[in-house]
Design a protein around this motif. Structure first.
Motif, mmCIF file in Angstrom:
data_model
loop_
_atom_site.group_PDB
_atom_site.id
_atom_site.type_symbol
_atom_site.label_atom_id
_atom_site.label_comp_id
_atom_site.label_asym_id
_atom_site.label_seq_id
_atom_site.Cartn_x
_atom_site.Cartn_y
_atom_site.Cartn_z
ATOM 1 N N ILE A 250 0.991 -1.251 -0.270
ATOM 2 C CA ILE A 250 0.067 0.050 0.126
ATOM 3 C C ILE A 250 1.005 1.283 0.086
ATOM 4 O O ILE A 250 0.704 2.146 -0.732
ATOM 5 C CB ILE A 250 -0.822 -0.010 1.150
ATOM 6 N N ALA A 251 1.767 1.098 0.848
ATOM 7 C CA ALA A 251 2.823 2.263 0.962
ATOM 8 C C ALA A 251 3.458 2.712 -0.470
ATOM 9 O O ALA A 251 3.687 3.836 -0.852
ATOM 10 C CB ALA A 251 3.807 2.246 1.918
ATOM 11 N N ILE A 252 4.089 1.671 -1.041
ATOM 12 C CA ILE A 252 4.707 1.720 -2.489
ATOM 13 C C ILE A 252 3.673 2.310 -3.438
ATOM 14 O O ILE A 252 3.935 3.097 -4.152
ATOM 15 C CB ILE A 252 5.371 0.465 -2.682
ATOM 16 N N GLY A 253 2.593 1.854 -3.574
ATOM 17 C CA GLY A 253 1.352 2.252 -4.403
ATOM 18 C C GLY A 253 1.027 3.723 -4.241
ATOM 19 O O GLY A 253 1.108 4.383 -5.237
ATOM 20 N N LEU A 254 1.082 4.240 -3.041
ATOM 21 C CA LEU A 254 0.599 5.505 -2.763
ATOM 22 C C LEU A 254 1.775 6.248 -3.024
ATOM 23 O O LEU A 254 1.743 7.386 -3.391
ATOM 24 C CB LEU A 254 0.330 5.648 -0.989
ATOM 25 N N TYR A 255 3.180 5.920 -2.609
ATOM 26 C CA TYR A 255 4.188 6.646 -3.040
ATOM 27 C C TYR A 255 4.194 7.146 -4.655
ATOM 28 O O TYR A 255 4.567 7.954 -4.886
ATOM 29 C CB TYR A 255 5.402 5.793 -2.583
ATOM 30 N N LEU A 256 3.987 5.773 -5.312
ATOM 31 C CA LEU A 256 4.053 5.935 -7.040
ATOM 32 C C LEU A 256 2.980 7.071 -7.294
ATOM 33 O O LEU A 256 3.424 7.795 -8.298
ATOM 34 C CB LEU A 256 4.144 4.511 -7.516
ATOM 35 N N TYR A 257 1.971 6.866 -6.742
ATOM 36 C CA TYR A 257 0.750 7.643 -7.044
ATOM 37 C C TYR A 257 0.835 8.972 -7.047
ATOM 38 O O TYR A 257 0.811 9.783 -7.735
ATOM 39 C CB TYR A 257 -0.490 6.996 -6.383
ATOM 40 N N TYR A 258 1.405 9.447 -5.699
ATOM 41 C CA TYR A 258 1.446 10.966 -5.488
ATOM 42 C C TYR A 258 2.610 11.368 -6.330
ATOM 43 O O TYR A 258 2.808 12.633 -6.332
ATOM 44 C CB TYR A 258 1.892 11.002 -3.796
ATOM 45 N N ARG A 259 3.746 10.475 -6.345
ATOM 46 C CA ARG A 259 4.907 11.064 -7.220
ATOM 47 C C ARG A 259 4.669 11.301 -8.724
ATOM 48 O O ARG A 259 4.970 12.400 -9.134
ATOM 49 C CB ARG A 259 6.225 9.927 -7.101
ATOM 50 N N ALA A 260 3.867 10.532 -9.224
ATOM 51 C CA ALA A 260 3.317 10.520 -10.482
ATOM 52 C C ALA A 260 2.342 11.872 -10.458
ATOM 53 O O ALA A 260 2.574 12.737 -11.730
ATOM 54 C CB ALA A 260 2.558 9.359 -11.019
ATOM 55 N N ARG A 261 1.485 11.951 -9.944
ATOM 56 C CA ARG A 261 0.589 13.338 -9.728
ATOM 57 C C ARG A 261 1.392 14.456 -9.525
ATOM 58 O O ARG A 261 1.139 15.369 -10.054
ATOM 59 C CB ARG A 261 -0.451 13.034 -8.425
ATOM 60 N N HIS A 262 2.391 14.508 -8.637
ATOM 61 C CA HIS A 262 3.196 15.866 -8.476
ATOM 62 C C HIS A 262 3.989 15.888 -9.748
ATOM 63 O O HIS A 262 4.081 17.211 -10.037
ATOM 64 C CB HIS A 262 4.240 15.505 -7.498
ATOM 65 N N LEU A 263 4.598 15.160 -10.378
ATOM 66 C CA LEU A 263 5.333 15.261 -11.592
ATOM 67 C C LEU A 263 4.540 15.747 -12.748
ATOM 68 O O LEU A 263 4.817 16.588 -13.370
ATOM 69 C CB LEU A 263 5.934 13.771 -12.074
ATOM 70 N N LYS A 264 3.249 15.193 -12.795
ATOM 71 C CA LYS A 264 2.373 15.777 -13.639
ATOM 72 C C LYS A 264 1.892 17.063 -13.682
ATOM 73 O O LYS A 264 1.821 17.721 -14.699
ATOM 74 C CB LYS A 264 0.998 14.798 -13.925
ATOM 75 N N ARG A 265 1.703 17.596 -12.376
ATOM 76 C CA ARG A 265 1.422 18.780 -12.170
ATOM 77 C C ARG A 265 2.597 19.993 -12.419
ATOM 78 O O ARG A 265 2.403 21.082 -13.072
ATOM 79 C CB ARG A 265 0.895 19.071 -10.569
ATOM 80 N N HIS A 266 3.723 19.410 -11.963
ATOM 81 C CA HIS A 266 4.942 20.061 -12.367
ATOM 82 C C HIS A 266 5.189 20.212 -13.914
ATOM 83 O O HIS A 266 5.510 21.429 -14.154
ATOM 84 C CB HIS A 266 6.453 19.411 -11.567
ATOM 85 N N GLU A 267 5.015 19.215 -14.712
ATOM 86 C CA GLU A 267 5.210 19.320 -16.039
ATOM 87 C C GLU A 267 4.109 20.406 -16.648
ATOM 88 O O GLU A 267 4.430 20.971 -17.466
ATOM 89 C CB GLU A 267 4.640 17.883 -16.635
ATOM 90 N N GLY A 268 2.924 20.343 -16.120
ATOM 91 C CA GLY A 268 1.773 21.233 -16.436
ATOM 92 C C GLY A 268 2.025 22.560 -16.313
ATOM 93 O O GLY A 268 1.791 23.563 -17.193
ATOM 94 N N SER A 269 3.150 22.860 -15.325
ATOM 95 C CA SER A 269 3.267 24.270 -14.901
ATOM 96 C C SER A 269 4.359 24.764 -15.704
ATOM 97 O O SER A 269 4.592 25.840 -15.972
ATOM 98 C CB SER A 269 3.591 24.345 -13.399
ATOM 99 N N ILE A 270 5.258 23.859 -16.448
ATOM 100 C CA ILE A 270 6.278 24.241 -17.261
ATOM 101 C C ILE A 270 5.565 24.650 -18.687
ATOM 102 O O ILE A 270 6.026 25.703 -19.283
ATOM 103 C CB ILE A 270 7.496 23.157 -17.228
#
Lengths: 95, 95
Positions: A74-94
């Motif tokens: 569960i911890a690894i799943g959440l980690y990958l999900y929130y990291r992907a979400r963060h990267l997606k948002r960061h990408e969007g801001s560029i």
């Protein structure tokens, strides 16, 4: 009997050791400072402990480490999900 | 012999499980997303495991958990240091 209690409390504390971290991830939705390698290392370690418990036919070792691995999945799943979400948002801001 | 190897690898992986997290803290100098409670829970749990190992006179259980607790003491020290530093800087930016 006293030692049985100490062993049981020890097992409970470490089996559910990553629960506060999972709760914190769910609350903050941020995983930037967390080490994925620590999660992976504990998952592999606890899986091997469970396997070792199967060899010893020890229900305590099997169940404690089996539950620990489930929490880590569960911890690894959440980690990958929130990291992907963060990267997606960061990408969007560029762009 | 095969099972001895599996047990040893399992013990090494979990004993040194928090080393990647300690390295990450030293590298990023940020601990915002980390759960202090997970560190504390594992410290207590591994201390009790070491105590249980003393009762069983099992050198493996004592040393594996003793080393684990030492790594966690370092992790907790770094966590408190970086959090205090962060709070101090944040305070400075307000005043």
């Amino acid at each position: 009997m006293q030692w049985y209690v100490i062993g049981t409390v020890a097992a409970l504390l470490t089996t559910f050791g990553f629960v506060p971290q999972v709760i914190k991830m769910l609350r903050t939705k941020s995983v930037r400072d967390i080490s994925l390698l620590t999660f992976i290392q504990f998952s592999l370690g606890m899986s091997l402990w469970a396997l070792y418990g199967l060899h010893l036919r020890d229900v305590i070792i099997i169940s404690a480490n089996g539950i620990g691995v489930l929490i880590l999945v569960i911890a690894i799943g959440l980690y990958l999900y929130y990291r992907a979400r963060h990267l997606k948002r960061h990408e969007g801001s560029i762009s």
